[in-house]
Design an enzyme around this catalytic site. Structure first.
Site, PDB file in Angstrom:
ATOM      1  CB  CYS A 291      -1.011  -0.026   1.131  1.00 62.30           C
ATOM      2  SG  CYS A 291      -0.314  -0.184   2.742  1.00 62.30           S
ATOM      3  CB  SER A 292       1.086   4.335   1.635  1.00 66.40           C
ATOM      4  OG  SER A 292       0.605   3.948   2.894  1.00 66.40           O
ATOM      5  CB  CYS A 293       4.248   0.264   3.922  1.00 64.45           C
ATOM      6  SG  CYS A 293       3.805  -1.267   3.136  1.00 64.45           S
TER       7      CYS A 293
END
Lengths: 126, 208
Positions: free
Chosen positions: B115-117
């Site tokens: 995801c945004s990681c």
């Protein structure tokens, strides 16, 4: 580089950030938006001059609304132009896009971190 | 955009997160795929073709510097975000980037399904398989087997540590400097640091 269409796009559409090999992207989503545009072009949905006009219109609207025009927002305009083009060509309504966007948001909310985010029918609300 | 139903937008690490832009891009891809206008595999192929053209890809330079500058290496292992922030030419990274060092005793591998990681500013484009569910579950259960699939065979007594990114914590693997690179410049070293070596599914290219 990717293909002939990409090279055509890079020369026919003003402002595409590029280096000596062709287009470059600041973030992965920019490349995804670019890839979708190439795919739609290859399907004959629009010509590059049509796309360039749509993108220019989007940039003009954004500047009128106070976009700082630093170049960093180029692909934001590109994405907005793509959404508009898809709607204008009758591929999908703006409403469908919004509804699908909300469904992805819902899918994120129910997906524990680290799991693949997948869309289900139950993510859509009317 | 009208979406005024009860979304809770608190940013904890319990659930996944995508930015507003990422949500819109996914929505477009979903709709265009459903209507038969695009093929996700073909889109992936186009994006893959640009893998070396996405993001600043600063990770290789950071690793090369750590290999040549012991003080920087220590600072990187103490607080990667802060250490990388001291390099003026490197753009910002996430708030909690942690560098984990490979040693003869321990090999580190990072799993995440994107995801945004994923620290793309450091690493560039994530590999397609990285977001596949089977990769994640196998990496946790059988890291040695996954590494073997990638052509990486480690000594039996090397411990393999698997790191699961959270929304706030992202990882950068600091690979071991290959033998035969003594005296190399940072620039030359950076060229052998692959993306896969910085997520732990590969090793730096051998010195030649």
């Amino acid at each position: 580089m990717a293909n002939a269409s990409a090279m055509q796009a890079a020369s026919a559409v003003p402002g595409i950030p590029q280096d000596e090999d062709g287009p470059v992207f600041r973030e992965p989503w920019e490349a995804q938006a670019f890839a979708m545009t190439l795919a739609l072009y290859d399907r004959g949905l629009f010509t590059w001059s049509e796309w360039a006009a749509a993108l220019a219109g989007e940039i003009k609207r954004a500047q009128a609304a106070g976009d700082p025009d630093t170049g960093e927002t180029y692909y934001s305009h590109w994405l907005a132009a793509l959404e508009r083009m898809v709607a204008e060509k009758g591929v999908a309504t703006t409403q469908t896009l919004h509804r699908t966007r909300d469904a992805w948001d819902h899918a994120c909310d129910r997906t524990p971190h680290g799991q693949p985010i997948e869309l289900r029918a139950s993510d859509f609300h009317d | 955009m009208a979406h005024d139903h009860d979304h809770h937008h608190h940013h904890d690490h319990e659930h996944s997160e995508l930015s507003e832009t990422q949500l819109r891009v996914r929505a477009l891809e979903t709709v265009l795929t459903e209507k038969g206008y695009v093929d996700p595999a073909a889109l992936d192929a186009i994006v893959e073709a640009y893998q070396t053209k996405i993001g600043p890809r600063n990770g290789a330079r950071v690793v090369a510097k750590a290999w040549t500058d012991p003080a920087f290496k220590q600072a990187l292992l103490d607080d990667a975000t802060k250490a990388i922030g001291t390099l003026g030419h490197v753009s910002r990274v996430g708030d909690h980037l942690i560098a984990v060092e490979n040693t003869p005793q321990r090999h580190n591998m990072v799993v995440c399904t994107l995801c945004s990681c994923y620290p793309w500013e450091m690493l560039g484009l994530p590999p397609v398989w990285y977001k596949a569910s089977p990769y994640r579950s196998r990496a946790v259960k059988d890291p040695r087997g996954v590494l073997a699939d990638f052509g990486v065979t480690l000594p039996k007594d090397t411990e393999i540590r698997v790191w699961d990114s959270t929304a706030e914590t992202r990882f950068l693997v600091l690979p071991m400097r290959p033998a035969g690179t003594e005296g190399w410049s940072e620039e030359r070293l950076a060229e052998i640091v692959t993306r896969d070596s910085m997520i732990g599914t590969g090793l730096p290219k051998a010195a030649s």
